[in-house]
Design a protein around this motif. Structure first.
Motif, PDB file in Angstrom:
ATOM      1  N   ALA A  79      -5.611   3.621   6.067  1.00 49.38           N
ATOM      2  CA  ALA A  79      -4.173   2.869   6.130  1.00 49.38           C
ATOM      3  C   ALA A  79      -3.588   3.157   7.640  1.00 49.38           C
ATOM      4  N   LEU A  80      -4.026   4.006   8.266  1.00 51.88           N
ATOM      5  CA  LEU A  80      -3.393   4.293   9.502  1.00 51.88           C
ATOM      6  C   LEU A  80      -3.740   3.244  10.458  1.00 51.88           C
ATOM      7  N   LEU A 101       3.676  13.232  12.290  1.00 54.21           N
ATOM      8  CA  LEU A 101       2.807  12.081  11.990  1.00 54.21           C
ATOM      9  C   LEU A 101       3.798  10.916  11.819  1.00 54.21           C
ATOM     10  N   TRP A 102       4.992  10.905  11.403  1.00 57.98           N
ATOM     11  CA  TRP A 102       6.055   9.790  11.521  1.00 57.98           C
ATOM     12  C   TRP A 102       6.310   9.542  12.806  1.00 57.98           C
ATOM     13  N   ASN A 103       6.614  10.263  13.642  1.00 62.20           N
ATOM     14  CA  ASN A 103       6.966   9.956  14.940  1.00 62.20           C
ATOM     15  C   ASN A 103       5.859   9.157  15.893  1.00 62.20           C
ATOM     16  N   LEU A 104       4.572   9.846  15.497  1.00 62.92           N
ATOM     17  CA  LEU A 104       3.272   9.266  16.054  1.00 62.92           C
ATOM     18  C   LEU A 104       3.131   7.882  15.645  1.00 62.92           C
ATOM     19  N   THR A 105       3.142   7.560  14.363  1.00 57.27           N
ATOM     20  CA  THR A 105       3.133   6.323  13.603  1.00 57.27           C
ATOM     21  C   THR A 105       4.098   5.078  14.373  1.00 57.27           C
ATOM     22  N   ARG A 106       5.658   5.826  14.479  1.00 55.82           N
ATOM     23  CA  ARG A 106       6.456   4.823  14.896  1.00 55.82           C
ATOM     24  C   ARG A 106       6.445   4.469  16.298  1.00 55.82           C
ATOM     25  N   LYS A 107       5.565   5.314  17.224  1.00 55.55           N
ATOM     26  CA  LYS A 107       5.209   4.658  18.448  1.00 55.55           C
ATOM     27  C   LYS A 107       4.720   3.472  18.491  1.00 55.55           C
ATOM     28  N   SER A 108       3.786   3.084  17.740  1.00 53.38           N
ATOM     29  CA  SER A 108       3.065   1.871  17.766  1.00 53.38           C
ATOM     30  C   SER A 108       3.424   0.718  16.684  1.00 53.38           C
ATOM     31  N   VAL A 109       4.009   1.315  15.666  1.00 54.77           N
ATOM     32  CA  VAL A 109       4.485   0.496  14.433  1.00 54.77           C
ATOM     33  C   VAL A 109       5.778  -0.107  14.668  1.00 54.77           C
ATOM     34  N   GLY A 140      -2.635 -17.134   6.852  1.00 57.74           N
ATOM     35  CA  GLY A 140      -3.722 -16.935   5.465  1.00 57.74           C
ATOM     36  C   GLY A 140      -4.294 -15.890   5.469  1.00 57.74           C
ATOM     37  N   ARG A 141      -3.923 -14.642   6.279  1.00 61.74           N
ATOM     38  CA  ARG A 141      -4.792 -13.647   6.222  1.00 61.74           C
ATOM     39  C   ARG A 141      -3.971 -12.617   5.493  1.00 61.74           C
ATOM     40  N   PHE A 142      -4.952 -11.640   5.139  1.00 59.69           N
ATOM     41  CA  PHE A 142      -4.126 -10.479   4.141  1.00 59.69           C
ATOM     42  C   PHE A 142      -4.452  -8.983   4.903  1.00 59.69           C
ATOM     43  N   LEU A 143      -3.335  -8.219   4.783  1.00 58.09           N
ATOM     44  CA  LEU A 143      -3.493  -6.983   5.158  1.00 58.09           C
ATOM     45  C   LEU A 143      -2.814  -5.967   3.946  1.00 58.09           C
ATOM     46  N   LEU A 144      -3.750  -5.338   3.207  1.00 56.98           N
ATOM     47  CA  LEU A 144      -3.489  -4.445   1.963  1.00 56.98           C
ATOM     48  C   LEU A 144      -3.584  -2.980   2.146  1.00 56.98           C
ATOM     49  N   ILE A 145      -2.903  -2.084   1.815  1.00 63.93           N
ATOM     50  CA  ILE A 145      -2.955  -0.766   1.725  1.00 63.93           C
ATOM     51  C   ILE A 145      -2.390  -0.333   0.312  1.00 63.93           C
ATOM     52  N   ALA A 146      -3.411   0.925  -0.035  1.00 63.39           N
ATOM     53  CA  ALA A 146      -3.058   1.512  -1.498  1.00 63.39           C
ATOM     54  C   ALA A 146      -2.401   3.034  -1.284  1.00 63.39           C
ATOM     55  N   THR A 147      -1.570   3.011  -2.001  1.00 62.32           N
ATOM     56  CA  THR A 147      -0.889   4.435  -2.276  1.00 62.32           C
ATOM     57  C   THR A 147      -1.162   4.723  -3.566  1.00 62.32           C
ATOM     58  N   VAL A 165       4.826   3.152   3.784  1.00 56.98           N
ATOM     59  CA  VAL A 165       3.819   2.995   2.993  1.00 56.98           C
ATOM     60  C   VAL A 165       2.400   3.630   3.753  1.00 56.98           C
ATOM     61  N   MET A 166       2.475   3.465   5.099  1.00 50.45           N
ATOM     62  CA  MET A 166       1.159   3.872   5.916  1.00 50.45           C
ATOM     63  C   MET A 166       1.221   5.265   5.551  1.00 50.45           C
ATOM     64  N   ILE A 167       2.503   6.025   5.837  1.00 46.88           N
ATOM     65  CA  ILE A 167       2.394   7.554   5.692  1.00 46.88           C
ATOM     66  C   ILE A 167       2.160   7.967   4.413  1.00 46.88           C
ATOM     67  N   ALA A 168       2.741   7.209   3.469  1.00 51.39           N
ATOM     68  CA  ALA A 168       2.425   7.712   1.945  1.00 51.39           C
ATOM     69  C   ALA A 168       0.884   7.692   1.827  1.00 51.39           C
ATOM     70  N   SER A 169       0.151   6.780   2.204  1.00 55.76           N
ATOM     71  CA  SER A 169      -1.225   6.460   1.750  1.00 55.76           C
ATOM     72  C   SER A 169      -2.354   7.534   2.587  1.00 55.76           C
ATOM     73  N   ALA A 170      -1.321   8.269   3.528  1.00 55.57           N
ATOM     74  CA  ALA A 170      -2.223   9.512   4.223  1.00 55.57           C
ATOM     75  C   ALA A 170      -1.707  10.776   3.873  1.00 55.57           C
ATOM     76  N   SER A 171      -0.785  10.880   2.886  1.00 54.57           N
ATOM     77  CA  SER A 171      -0.087  12.013   2.686  1.00 54.57           C
ATOM     78  C   SER A 171      -0.933  12.855   1.516  1.00 54.57           C
ATOM     79  N   ILE A 172      -1.673  13.867   2.132  1.00 51.27           N
ATOM     80  CA  ILE A 172      -2.523  14.521   0.876  1.00 51.27           C
ATOM     81  C   ILE A 172      -1.353  15.628   0.197  1.00 51.27           C
ATOM     82  N   PRO A 173      -1.362  15.295  -1.277  1.00 47.12           N
ATOM     83  CA  PRO A 173      -0.549  16.070  -2.036  1.00 47.12           C
ATOM     84  C   PRO A 173      -0.894  17.632  -1.765  1.00 47.12           C
ATOM     85  N   GLY A 174       0.340  18.268  -1.867  1.00 45.00           N
ATOM     86  CA  GLY A 174       0.012  19.847  -1.324  1.00 45.00           C
ATOM     87  C   GLY A 174       0.128  20.079   0.041  1.00 45.00           C
TER      88      GLY A 174
END
Length: 412
Positions: free
Chosen positions: A129-130, A178-186, A201-208, A239-248
């Motif tokens: 997702a990242l 991780l939030w700070n790193l992601t916000r630098k580019s996104v 007509g293109r698609f970008l899908l991410i799953a959480t 959504v990007m961060i959520a998809s990469a957030s390992i529970p616990g």
């Protein structure tokens, strides 16, 4: 996941004692979860139509898929293109933590080889997702992927919490880095670029994973980008961060929604708790759908699994945490292979050409810790070198290929 497992022995051994001093730590609060009966009705306030409950009714997503082809046809006509629709190429990027360096290297090597296609659909889960937004936008962001997956270290991803705060909080570490790193580019410019591609007509899908409902949620990131503005950008990053957030291990991402005229809050965590990789919902029968809509085209799917697929051997210590940890790792490994079988079966049904990449068993660089910089650089180089030479894509999941066939298994 490995980082989380290292905390488990301490958690188990100390829980009884810590329960006696629970008042010393503050447990995070949250809004009420969406009731079970309203799960499929939940929407983001002000941004309807940006999410789908996996396993639910996919008719709306199927309709939007058909509409995307119409947008694509309009765009191609404006460019002076004539003739049948060009091949639709899909890319699915799996989870895998710092193993995402393999995808970064493979994509950059694919660009260098001059054979990398433009993808009609890109999907991502967890570390995938990242990567997915940058893979979606193409070679222009190759340098960004290389920088992230060859220069970061653990301090760029997490800040460990004290043991008491971890146990009585919502995770053993803080994901602010991780939030700070992601916000630098996104940023707003990236969202505009994604919205422009969505219009073609293109698609970008991410799953959480919605932990309350225990259901996967598929997010239409291109649709989110079309809303624009600070709220859309915040949701996109969330959504990007959520998809990469390992529970616990990392805190869940709380997302406000509306359902039945009332505000609720969902708890979203690593999409890998539901699947290690996905292409498109199996409920969408592409071949039948396109025939009904009156168009045909060639379709190719490339799946990148950021993991080795051969079972790794290790002598397991005869203690509870070693046994439990090994079992969890085995579940993740076999879940990932099962996901590949499901995707392959769906692709076969729909006449989609299947192609699989994964970390070869010959790669054995030392892995000292999660986000080990030297390990990631070596893995990036491995993916890059294989792609530059012409990646040996596997045409079937493991188990379908003849045993010992190095070319077929991608271990060559």
């Amino acid at each position: 996941m490995k980082q989380t497992m290292r905390w488990l022995p301490k958690i188990v051994l100390s829980t009884a004692a810590l329960l006696l001093i629970q008042g010393c730590a503050t447990t995070p609060t949250r809004l009420e979860a969406v009731p079970h009966s309203l799960t499929t009705q939940a929407e983001i306030p002000g941004m309807p139509g940006v999410r789908y409950v996996a396993g639910g009714d996919m008719s709306e997503l199927a309709r939007i898929g058909v509409d995307s082809v119409r947008r694509e046809q309009d765009y191609l006509a404006k460019q002076g293109y004539k003739g049948p629709l060009p091949p639709a190429v899909f890319l699915a990027i799996s989870g895998g933590g710092d193993n995402g360096a393999y995808t970064a290297g493979l994509l950059n090597g694919w660009t260098a080889a001059g054979t990398r296609p433009e993808f009609k659909l890109v999907t991502g889960i967890s570390t995938g997702a990242l990567i997915a937004p940058f893979a979606f936008l193409g070679p222009k962001y190759d340098a960004t992927l290389k920088e992230v997956y060859t220069t970061i270290s653990p301090k760029d991803i997490i800040m460990p919490r004290s043991f008491i705060n971890g146990v009585f909080g919502d995770a053993m570490a803080d994901s602010t880095p991780l939030w700070n790193l992601t916000r630098k580019s996104v940023n707003a410019d990236l969202l505009k670029a994604i919205a422009a591609e969505y219009a073609k007509g293109r698609f970008l899908l991410i799953a959480t994973a919605d932990l309350d409902a225990r259901r996967a949620i598929i997010w239409d990131m291109g649709k989110i980008a079309t809303y624009g503005g600070p709220k859309a950008l915040e949701l996109f990053v969330s959504v990007m961060i959520a998809s990469a957030s390992i529970p616990g291990g990392l805190p869940p991402v709380m997302i406000d929604v509306e359902a039945g005229g009332k505000r609720y809050q969902e708890m979203h965590v690593d999409g890998g708790t539901m699947a290690q990789v996905f292409a498109y919902p199996a409920a969408i029968r592409l071949k039948e759908l396109s025939a009904t809509a009156g168009f045909t085209r060639e379709r190719r799917l490339y799946v990148i699994r950021n993991a080795r697929l051969d079972p790794d051997w290790a002598q397991v210590e005869r203690n509870t945490m070693s046994i439990a940890g090994r079992a969890v790792a085995s579940l993740i490994h076999t879940q990932g292979i099962g996901d590949l079988y499901r995707i392959y079966a769906t692709a076969q049904r729909d006449g989609v050409d299947f192609n699989l990449a994964f970390i070869p068993s010959s790669f054995n660089a030392p892995h000292k810790e999660e986000f080990d910089n030297e390990y990631m650089r070596a893995l990036y180089d491995e993916g890059y070198d294989l792609a530059v030479k012409g990646y040996p894509w596997l045409k079937t999941p493991p188990g379908f290929a003849p045993p010992g066939d190095a070319t077929a298994t991608g271990t060559k």
